[in-house]
Design an enzyme around this catalytic site. Sequence first.
Site, PDB file in Angstrom:
ATOM      1  N   ASN A   7      38.929 -60.891   7.282  1.00  0.00           N
ATOM      2  CA  ASN A   7      40.097 -61.732   7.014  1.00  0.00           C
ATOM      3  C   ASN A   7      40.572 -61.468   5.577  1.00  0.00           C
ATOM      4  O   ASN A   7      39.812 -61.659   4.619  1.00  0.00           O
ATOM      5  CB  ASN A   7      39.695 -63.199   7.205  1.00  0.00           C
ATOM      6  CG  ASN A   7      40.864 -64.135   7.021  1.00  0.00           C
ATOM      7  OD1 ASN A   7      41.623 -63.996   6.067  1.00  0.00           O
ATOM      8  ND2 ASN A   7      41.014 -65.085   7.914  1.00  0.00           N
ATOM      9  N   HIS A  10      42.786 -64.089   1.521  1.00  0.00           N
ATOM     10  CA  HIS A  10      42.594 -64.453   0.116  1.00  0.00           C
ATOM     11  C   HIS A  10      42.980 -63.351  -0.866  1.00  0.00           C
ATOM     12  O   HIS A  10      43.076 -63.599  -2.065  1.00  0.00           O
ATOM     13  CB  HIS A  10      41.184 -64.982  -0.107  1.00  0.00           C
ATOM     14  CG  HIS A  10      40.997 -66.292   0.609  1.00  0.00           C
ATOM     15  ND1 HIS A  10      41.887 -67.342   0.444  1.00  0.00           N
ATOM     16  CD2 HIS A  10      40.098 -66.702   1.524  1.00  0.00           C
ATOM     17  CE1 HIS A  10      41.510 -68.347   1.215  1.00  0.00           C
ATOM     18  NE2 HIS A  10      40.438 -67.983   1.885  1.00  0.00           N
ATOM     19  N   HIS A  43      46.234 -64.668   8.610  1.00  0.00           N
ATOM     20  CA  HIS A  43      46.742 -65.968   9.075  1.00  0.00           C
ATOM     21  C   HIS A  43      48.117 -66.222   8.466  1.00  0.00           C
ATOM     22  O   HIS A  43      48.229 -66.428   7.261  1.00  0.00           O
ATOM     23  CB  HIS A  43      45.737 -67.051   8.642  1.00  0.00           C
ATOM     24  CG  HIS A  43      46.045 -68.423   9.154  1.00  0.00           C
ATOM     25  ND1 HIS A  43      45.173 -69.471   8.988  1.00  0.00           N
ATOM     26  CD2 HIS A  43      47.114 -68.945   9.824  1.00  0.00           C
ATOM     27  CE1 HIS A  43      45.686 -70.575   9.535  1.00  0.00           C
ATOM     28  NE2 HIS A  43      46.862 -70.280  10.031  1.00  0.00           N
ATOM     29  N   ARG A  45      50.356 -68.761   7.824  1.00  0.00           N
ATOM     30  CA  ARG A  45      50.420 -70.230   7.871  1.00  0.00           C
ATOM     31  C   ARG A  45      51.862 -70.692   7.831  1.00  0.00           C
ATOM     32  O   ARG A  45      52.728 -70.010   7.253  1.00  0.00           O
ATOM     33  CB  ARG A  45      49.638 -70.827   6.689  1.00  0.00           C
ATOM     34  CG  ARG A  45      48.152 -70.586   6.757  1.00  0.00           C
ATOM     35  CD  ARG A  45      47.442 -71.372   5.669  1.00  0.00           C
ATOM     36  NE  ARG A  45      47.384 -72.766   5.984  1.00  0.00           N
ATOM     37  CZ  ARG A  45      46.285 -73.419   6.380  1.00  0.00           C
ATOM     38  NH1 ARG A  45      45.141 -72.799   6.468  1.00  0.00           N
ATOM     39  NH2 ARG A  45      46.334 -74.700   6.660  1.00  0.00           N
ATOM     40  N   ARG A  49      51.264 -70.064   2.463  1.00  0.00           N
ATOM     41  CA  ARG A  49      50.554 -70.159   1.180  1.00  0.00           C
ATOM     42  C   ARG A  49      49.887 -68.849   0.772  1.00  0.00           C
ATOM     43  O   ARG A  49      49.597 -68.645  -0.382  1.00  0.00           O
ATOM     44  CB  ARG A  49      49.536 -71.292   1.192  1.00  0.00           C
ATOM     45  CG  ARG A  49      48.330 -71.051   2.069  1.00  0.00           C
ATOM     46  CD  ARG A  49      47.272 -72.096   1.848  1.00  0.00           C
ATOM     47  NE  ARG A  49      47.630 -73.369   2.437  1.00  0.00           N
ATOM     48  CZ  ARG A  49      46.723 -74.294   2.788  1.00  0.00           C
ATOM     49  NH1 ARG A  49      45.445 -74.076   2.563  1.00  0.00           N
ATOM     50  NH2 ARG A  49      47.095 -75.407   3.339  1.00  0.00           N
ATOM     51  N   GLU A  70      46.058 -64.797  13.056  1.00  0.00           N
ATOM     52  CA  GLU A  70      45.681 -66.202  13.182  1.00  0.00           C
ATOM     53  C   GLU A  70      46.938 -67.020  13.025  1.00  0.00           C
ATOM     54  O   GLU A  70      47.766 -66.732  12.147  1.00  0.00           O
ATOM     55  CB  GLU A  70      44.735 -66.552  12.033  1.00  0.00           C
ATOM     56  CG  GLU A  70      43.337 -66.834  12.451  1.00  0.00           C
ATOM     57  CD  GLU A  70      42.549 -67.324  11.263  1.00  0.00           C
ATOM     58  OE1 GLU A  70      42.848 -68.403  10.744  1.00  0.00           O
ATOM     59  OE2 GLU A  70      41.658 -66.583  10.837  1.00  0.00           O
ATOM     60  N   THR A 101      40.897 -73.826   7.414  1.00  0.00           N
ATOM     61  CA  THR A 101      40.933 -74.375   8.771  1.00  0.00           C
ATOM     62  C   THR A 101      39.683 -75.234   8.975  1.00  0.00           C
ATOM     63  O   THR A 101      38.587 -74.714   9.171  1.00  0.00           O
ATOM     64  CB  THR A 101      40.996 -73.233   9.809  1.00  0.00           C
ATOM     65  OG1 THR A 101      41.957 -72.282   9.364  1.00  0.00           O
ATOM     66  CG2 THR A 101      41.385 -73.758  11.165  1.00  0.00           C
ATOM     67  N   GLU A 151      36.781 -68.280  19.824  1.00  0.00           N
ATOM     68  CA  GLU A 151      36.050 -68.064  18.577  1.00  0.00           C
ATOM     69  C   GLU A 151      35.410 -69.390  18.213  1.00  0.00           C
ATOM     70  O   GLU A 151      36.114 -70.402  18.038  1.00  0.00           O
ATOM     71  CB  GLU A 151      36.989 -67.589  17.461  1.00  0.00           C
ATOM     72  CG  GLU A 151      36.238 -67.388  16.145  1.00  0.00           C
ATOM     73  CD  GLU A 151      37.110 -66.801  15.042  1.00  0.00           C
ATOM     74  OE1 GLU A 151      38.139 -66.157  15.332  1.00  0.00           O
ATOM     75  OE2 GLU A 151      36.754 -67.006  13.867  1.00  0.00           O
ATOM     76  N   HIS A 191      33.804 -68.552  10.320  1.00  0.00           N
ATOM     77  CA  HIS A 191      34.120 -69.587   9.330  1.00  0.00           C
ATOM     78  C   HIS A 191      32.880 -69.916   8.499  1.00  0.00           C
ATOM     79  O   HIS A 191      31.878 -70.375   9.020  1.00  0.00           O
ATOM     80  CB  HIS A 191      34.683 -70.874   9.925  1.00  0.00           C
ATOM     81  CG  HIS A 191      35.651 -71.512   8.976  1.00  0.00           C
ATOM     82  ND1 HIS A 191      35.242 -72.270   7.901  1.00  0.00           N
ATOM     83  CD2 HIS A 191      36.994 -71.438   8.897  1.00  0.00           C
ATOM     84  CE1 HIS A 191      36.306 -72.648   7.224  1.00  0.00           C
ATOM     85  NE2 HIS A 191      37.381 -72.155   7.792  1.00  0.00           N
TER      86      HIS A 191
HETATM   87  N1  PXP Z   1      38.042 -67.396  11.728  1.00  0.00           N
HETATM   88  C1  PXP Z   1      39.054 -68.282  11.667  1.00  0.00           C
HETATM   89  C2  PXP Z   1      39.723 -68.682  12.937  1.00  0.00           C
HETATM   90  C3  PXP Z   1      39.500 -68.798  10.424  1.00  0.00           C
HETATM   91  O1  PXP Z   1      40.498 -69.706  10.383  1.00  0.00           O
HETATM   92  C4  PXP Z   1      38.880 -68.343   9.245  1.00  0.00           C
HETATM   93  C5  PXP Z   1      39.376 -68.841   7.925  1.00  0.00           C
HETATM   94  O2  PXP Z   1      40.639 -68.367   7.673  1.00  0.00           O
HETATM   95  C6  PXP Z   1      37.840 -67.412   9.364  1.00  0.00           C
HETATM   96  C7  PXP Z   1      37.425 -66.976  10.613  1.00  0.00           C
HETATM   97  C8  PXP Z   1      37.140 -66.875   8.153  1.00  0.00           C
HETATM   98  O3  PXP Z   1      36.511 -67.889   7.471  1.00  0.00           O
HETATM   99  P1  PXP Z   1      35.914 -67.598   6.037  1.00  0.00           P
HETATM  100  O4  PXP Z   1      37.069 -67.249   5.152  1.00  0.00           O
HETATM  101  O5  PXP Z   1      35.233 -68.869   5.672  1.00  0.00           O
HETATM  102  O6  PXP Z   1      34.963 -66.446   6.198  1.00  0.00           O
END
Ligand code: PXP
Length: 239
Positions: A7, A10, A43, A45, A49, A70, A101, A151, A191
């Site tokens: 992901n 960030h 994602h 959003r 953001r 996402e 999330t 998921e 997550h």
């Molecule tokens: N899976 C989903 C559906 C998420 O919303 C997120 C966070 O954006 C992640 C995985 C990844 O989570 P993390 O950034 O805590 O590894």
Amino acid sequence: MPRLGVNIDHVATLRQARGGKLPDPVYAAYLAEQAGCDSIVAHLREDRRHIQDEDLRLLRRKVGTALNMEMSIAPEILKICLRVRPDQSTLVPEKRKELTTEGGLDVEGNFKPVSKAVEKLEASGIAVSLFIDPEKKQIAAAKRSGARIIELHTGRYSAAKSSSQKEEYFKQIESAVDYAAGLGLAVNAGHGLDYSNVKKIAEIRGIEELNIGYAIICKALYVGLFAAVKEMKELIGKC
Ligand code: PXP
């Protein structure tokens, strides 16, 4: 061994802090792929953001593995998804004020709009995954909605303060995987997973993919993104 989805939200969070062009999430996706990840997760959003519409358009062109978008089921976002055509769409709940999330999608409580979104996306050839808490009623509702993938939210496991709590949440995930796989659903998880807690989850039989962002991007600040992704991929590879 589960696949690894990285992901990159960030990377965009950092770019948005100054409103410029750097760091570039598309280049980050390229590096993550070079380091061996199996898909890229972004994602879009509703409040934009981090990831922006243009990022998604470029990611669609440049990602060579698989692009997992996402998203919420807001009509505007659904429209964008149908235009961008990612390989997969992961439906998540969205609240403006949350830091991330915070819980899974309540598929049971929002069955009609969620199943409508699933139907639209699947009809246009986009595989749909539902991000849900590891609970039987949500898994059963996900199956009824027509989604082929779920998921499981590993946030409670990842954030558990005591080892007994961690074990309890781990067991919930384990039995959720069993139940979902028995219904014929493909099961992913994610997550809050990091370099110290990923192994136990990756070893659960039946989990096909782990989606990880924050821990990898944080580590990348110290060792570089290529090395951070490679290390996570190797950790999962040992399971
Ligand atoms: N899976 C989903 C559906 C998420 O919303 C997120 C966070 O954006 C992640 C995985 C990844 O989570 P993390 O950034 O805590 O590894």
